[in-house]
Scaffold this motif. Structure first.
Motif: not given
Length: 107
Positions: A38-39, A41-42, A59, A63-64
């Motif tokens: 996961n990042l 933020t989106p 992605l 945010d993945h």
């Protein structure tokens, strides 16, 4: 583990990713074809596609973050393409978790 380089595509999601750098993402193996994490933020939504090749950065959700080390196809709605690893991707082909640091090449 090692270093790899990648080239990003020119879209709003990739440009937003660049603004986050440098970042470290804890990633897990998924389906023996990809590392996912996961990042913070989106990223913006851009057109998606279903097919990917080994080395694709993408992605799944906003945010993945995903690094594919095998080629394949995902179900709808597909993935946002962020770029592609320009070197050897077998470095990611190992079970378990890894930490991936993403930074500008000049850093």
């Amino acid at each position: 583990m090692g270093d790899v380089s990648a080239e990003l595509v020119d879209n709003a999601a990739a440009r937003s990713l660049i603004k986050m750098l440098p970042i470290t993402i804890e990633m897990s193996d998924h389906l023996r074809q990809e590392k996912t994490g996961n990042l913070p933020t989106p990223l913006p939504e851009v057109p998606r596609q279903r097919d990917f090749v080994a080395g694709t950065l993408g992605l799944w959700g906003p945010d993945h973050f995903v690094i594919y080390y095998r080629e394949g196809r995902v179900p709808q709605p597909g993935i946002v393409i962020l770029g592609k690893v320009t070197g050897e991707v077998s470095i990611f082909d190992r079970p378990g978790r890894i930490a991936v640091r993403i930074e500008h090449a000049s850093e």
